[in-house]
Design an enzyme around this catalytic site. Structure first.
Site, PDB file in Angstrom:
ATOM      1  N   GLY A 590     -16.261 -17.256  -8.326  1.00 49.61           N
ATOM      2  CA  GLY A 590     -15.559 -16.368  -9.244  1.00 49.61           C
ATOM      3  C   GLY A 590     -15.599 -16.911 -10.655  1.00 49.61           C
ATOM      4  N   GLY A 592     -13.846 -16.038 -14.854  1.00 46.84           N
ATOM      5  CA  GLY A 592     -12.941 -15.254 -15.676  1.00 46.84           C
ATOM      6  C   GLY A 592     -12.741 -15.933 -17.004  1.00 46.84           C
ATOM      7  N   GLY A 593     -11.790 -15.419 -17.794  1.00 51.89           N
ATOM      8  CA  GLY A 593     -11.550 -15.975 -19.106  1.00 51.89           C
ATOM      9  C   GLY A 593     -11.064 -17.406 -19.072  1.00 51.89           C
ATOM     10  N   GLY A 595     -11.915 -19.751 -16.775  1.00 49.31           N
ATOM     11  CA  GLY A 595     -12.982 -20.651 -16.377  1.00 49.31           C
ATOM     12  C   GLY A 595     -13.640 -20.155 -15.105  1.00 49.31           C
ATOM     13  CE  LYS A 596     -19.474 -20.713 -15.028  1.00 48.23           C
ATOM     14  NZ  LYS A 596     -20.859 -21.256 -14.931  1.00 48.23           N
ATOM     15  CB  VAL A 597     -12.803 -19.668  -8.917  1.00 48.01           C
ATOM     16  CG1 VAL A 597     -12.050 -20.077  -7.658  1.00 48.01           C
ATOM     17  CG2 VAL A 597     -11.828 -19.176  -9.978  1.00 48.01           C
ATOM     18  CE  LYS A 611      -7.586 -19.364 -12.853  1.00 49.76           C
ATOM     19  NZ  LYS A 611      -6.369 -18.521 -12.773  1.00 49.76           N
ATOM     20  CG  ASP A 707      -2.433 -10.040 -14.972  1.00 46.03           C
ATOM     21  OD1 ASP A 707      -2.538  -8.835 -15.286  1.00 46.03           O
ATOM     22  OD2 ASP A 707      -3.396 -10.825 -14.981  1.00 46.03           O
TER      23      ASP A 707
END
Length: 905
Positions: A590, A592-593, A595-597, A611, A707
């Site tokens: 994964g 996202g803003g 970082g990476k997972v 994460k 969220d």
């Protein structure tokens, strides 16, 4: 822990200003305090909300809950209660010295949703004004001294879920409607009629039962009811437990009884029933049947004795049974049959069935957990974990257990385990529980002693006792199905901090005082000599800690700046490199803003999701420390668990449990290949709601997620929903109860417009987002799709006069084809209540959870059952999607979007 309310908070009252209303409410609580004894010690300040009185929860400086179980409270409930206009929950259970009448003014507390007074000493009639409490869902007045008739006005309580009036001295007939007066037959949403152990008389009115009722428990045992059992009882197909025993019922048992194919426990014993033995063929879920001591016609063993494969107890004393036992009966190894006092017992060969079995394990007690019990002093007791402590004690009463033998101790072990799971999932400070001395009392209730032991110290505080009492009084705890309906009577708890008794306390006091006086002089000299150097050192250390909050943190000790973590492990960066093959691209699942997972495997074989923050998005050290401290306290089966973290070598990494089936967003869009039918969507909605309710009501401190969206609801291997991603979450400190002013953050399409306009963040902002999520479950559409906003689209198309509200064109075809159209309609109603423009008009997550549970029951689902199958058995072919932590799609909002982009007009 704070017990929160179940309903929304409208404005303070007609014609009264907010300040006046608040002042009136706080004055009312002060008035109640003046007539109550043994209130919590911190009820000393002038402001119950601002001073944080134990057992009192406020929203916007208005009292919304009072929960004061088992604290030896005494006094009366005066008419001042009516001035608490925002009160939603009142629980004074297990205070036997709370006496006197229940004031008629209770009917003026119009926002009350839970009125729970179990095991007190209230007397007098139940006031008819209770019928004015239109929002009431839980009415538990059992085990008091109430007299008089059941008020017919209770029939006006259209939202009532739980009605328990048992174990009082109520008399008269059971009220039903007659055109000009309401009655209990109007309670079509009520699941529980618990009226046992009263003095009710007359016939059971046939009008009481109709096909619209959704009752699951009908408990009328141990009254003075006469006449025949009405055939209309067979219309209530939802019944699971029926207790009509210990009355004076006569006549034949209606044949319609065997229409009740979901009944599991049936008690008809100790009446004056005549005619043929009822035919129970087809009632295949029956576990326990007791028809003893009636005057049925002499009969041979009926075929249904051996055809009901679920039977575990068949109690038929003195029922005129004769002839030979069929061979097939002996194949039911789990069946305990009692035929004492029947002609069959005079025919020989049936001795095993013609004596009352002795309960050989009535001295059962929870064993120690692989340790040796210790000898304790004073009033302390050794717990199952072999620690001396002051337990909270009481008695569990199970009104209709499905078993009669106590030999199998695993039955009680499962109950103990379920208790612990419930306590821990609700973040209550419980170390262990002990059950002992199971017995059957004269009412055929299973009675168990319960000891609950504290965690972290040797006594509970007022908040802990209040939380446990409320959990047991309002039926939050759901026992294993074989135990059936229950109630709890708690003992007063005398061991709060500073209140424990024991001679060693007084003897130690003088020693402590003497030592303190002697050491004070020396201490002052040392303090004066070293104060200058100490201040200089502190200034230097403070400057260092501001740049590095972990500067004094040794993860292997309890020194200095160690965060208060509960279960989260501190990993080294090298450890996480090894378990991800040096953060190999093949392990990336994964992005996202933040970082990476990455997927990783710990040395013990546990799969985790790691994460890793990219350099530009890293938080400050203090913020990161605050986040991991917060997340480590979150423990609930519907919330993704934090396994650990890493904070070294310029890296910030969070290690979460690995969730196999990705996001709800991906399943709804078809990317995972998992087909979500309507029943599975209901279970997912309930799981997500329970997770969010936990964050609002039971996390310490309470958390606003900020969220909630389908990308942040993950599905495990059994499609259980788990709330994830706390990157925008906001803890609510005591000074921020009700709301906090903060920069607007969230996701476009899910963002609460009231929060955006006012910057006032409340739990209701999460409720709005959850409402959008529910609409997403219904439609499988993104909140904003091709310039159209799903909330507005649903409202425009909706027509409540038509089937499925005329929403077939925008419902997901899987939902539109559901056989349970009414459950879909109620789900739509709930969704739109959640997205009301004003937060005050939205329900709380507690109410949302209960509403979804009701919808599931309507659709024929057990809301407390776990999914029985893994995702591998679900329809649909996997499409190879393996990115459960992807953050693609909608953008996170952090103040950059204009209002016009938030809610298209």
């Amino acid at each position: 822990m704070t017990i929160s309310s179940n309903l929304s908070l409208p404005s303070c009252g007609a014609g009264g200003g907010t300040c006046a209303c608040r002042s009136q409410g706080l004055a009312a609580l002060q008035a109640l305090k003046s007539i109550w004894k043994n209130v919590p010690p911190n009820w000393a300040g002038a402001d119950p909300c601002g001073d944080g009185w134990d057992g009192i929860n406020c929203i916007n400086n208005r009292v919304v809950t009072i929960t004061l179980a088992s604290i030896n409270l005494s006094g009366q409930l005066s008419s001042d209660i009516a001035k608490l206009s925002e009160l939603q929950t009142l629980d004074l259970s297990y205070n036997k010295d709370m006496i006197g009448p229940l004031p008629a003014a209770i009917g003026d507390v119009r926002k009350l949703s839970s009125l729970i007074l179990v095991g007190c000493g209230f007397s007098g009639p139940v006031p008819p004004s209770i019928g004015s409490l239109q929002r009431l869902r839980y009415l538990s007045l059992n085990s008091n001294n109430f007299i008089g008739e059941i008020p017919p006005s209770i029939g006006n309580l259209a939202n009532l879920y739980w009605l328990d009036l048992a174990d009082n001295r109520l008399s008269g007939t059971i009220p039903v409607s007659n055109g000009s007066s309401p009655g209990l037959d109007m309670l079509v949403n009520t699941k529980h009629f618990h009226f046992g152990k009263n003095q009710l008389s007359g016939e059971i009115p046939p009008r009481l039962f109709n096909s619209n009722l959704t009752l699951i428990h009908l408990l009328l045992e141990n009254n003075q009811l006469t006449g025949s059992i009405p055939s209309t009882v067979g219309l209530v197909r939802t019944l699971e437990v029926v207790r009509l025993d210990r009355n004076s019922l006569s006549g034949s048992v209606p044949q319609s009884l065997n229409n009740l194919t979901t009944v599991q426990e049936l008690f008809l014993a100790n009446n004056k029933l005549t005619g043929p033995l009822p035919n129970l063929t087809g009632m295949n879920l029956l576990n326990y049947v007791d028809m003893s001591n009636n005057s049925f016609d002499a009969t041979d063993i009926p075929p249904w004795f051996s055809s009901l494969q679920s039977l575990t107890s068949l109690i038929m004393e003195n029922t005129q049974i004769q002839g030979q036992l069929p061979v097939s009966l002996f194949s039911l190894f789990q069946l305990q049959t009692v035929l004492v006092g029947n002609p069959i017992c005079n025919e020989g060969g049936n001795q095993n069935y013609c004596s009352i079995p002795q309960q050989s394990n009535s001295s059962y007690s929870t064993p120690a957990e692989n340790c040796s019990p210790v000898s304790c002093t004073s009033d302390k007791i050794s717990s199952p974990s072999c620690k001396c402590a002051y337990p909270y004690t009481g008695t569990l009463f199970f009104r209709a257990p499905s078993f009669s033998s106590f030999v199998n101790s695993s039955i009680f072990a499962s109950l103990q385990q379920k208790l612990m799971v419930t306590f821990r999932s609700n973040s209550l400070p419980v170390d262990s529980v002990s059950l002992s001395n199971p017995t059957k009392n004269l009412d055929d209730y299973l009675v168990l002693n319960l000891h609950i032991f504290p965690s972290g110290q040797d006594y509970f505080n007022h908040t802990g006792i209040s939380g446990m009492g409320f959990m047991l009084s309002n039926q939050t705890f759901k026992p294993p199905p074989e135990f059936g309906p229950f109630f709890f009577i708690g003992n007063s708890y005398p061991y709060f901090a500073g209140q424990t008794v024991g001679s060693h306390k007084s003897s130690n006091t003088s020693v402590i005082i003497g030592a303190a006086v002697g050491g004070t002089a020396l201490f002052l000299l040392l303090l004066l000599a070293g104060v200058y150097a100490f201040r200089q050192k502190r200034r230097a250390e403070s400057a260092a800690k501001k740049s590095d909050p972990f500067a004094s943190w040794d993860p292997n000790t309890n020194s200095g700046g160690v965060p208060q973590l509960k279960g989260a492990k501190c990993f080294s960066f090298e450890e996480l490199k090894r378990c991800t093959s040096n953060f190999a691209e093949t392990n990336e699942i994964g992005t996202g803003g933040y970082g990476k997972v990455y997927r990783g495997t710990l040395p013990n074989g546990q799969l985790v999701a790691i994460k890793r923050a990219q350099q530009g998005s890293m938080q400050g050290g203090l913020e990161f420390k605050t986040e991991i401290e917060l997340l480590s306290r979150v423990h609930h089966k519907n919330v993704v668990s934090l396994v650990g973290f890493c904070f070294e070598q310029g890296e910030q990494l969070l290690v979460y449990e690995y969730i196999a089936n990705g996001t709800l967003k991906d399943s709804l869009s078809g990317r995972t290949g998992i087909r979500l039918d309507w029943m599975r969507r209901l279970r997912i909605a309930l799981g997500a709601a329970r997770g969010l309710q936990y964050l609002h009501d039971l996390a310490n401190p309470p958390i606003i997620h900020r969220d909630i969206k389908s990308n942040n609801i993950l599905l495990d291997e059994r499609l259980n929903a788990k709330v994830a991603d706390f990157g925008l979450s906001k803890p609510m400190g005591d000074s921020e109860r009700g709301h906090v002013t903060t920069q607007v953050k969230g996701t476009m399409g899910y963002l609460d417009p009231e929060y955006y306009m006012t910057q006032q963040l409340t739990e209701k902002s999460d409720v709005y987002s959850f409402g959008v999520l529910l609409l997403e479950l219904l439609t499988a559409r993104s909140p904003i799709e091709k310039g159209k906003y799903i909330v507005r689209e649903v409202k425009q198309v909706m027509d409540t006069t038509k089937d499925m509200y005329n929403l077939q064109s925008i419902l997901d075809p899987i939902v539109a084809s559901s056989m349970s159209s009414r459950s879909v309609e109620i789900f739509v109603d709930l969704s739109l209540r959640c997205v009301q423009e004003l937060g005050a008009n939205r329900p709380t997550m507690s109410e949302v959870v209960k509403e979804i549970e009701n919808i599931m029951e309507m659709a024929g689902l057990n809301p407390n059952a776990e999914s029985a199958s893994t995702s591998a058995s679900y329809e649909g072919v996997s499409k190879g999607f393996d990115h459960p932590y992807s953050n693609e799609g909608l953008f996170a909002y952090s103040g950059a979007y204009p209002p016009s982009k938030l809610e298209p007009k």
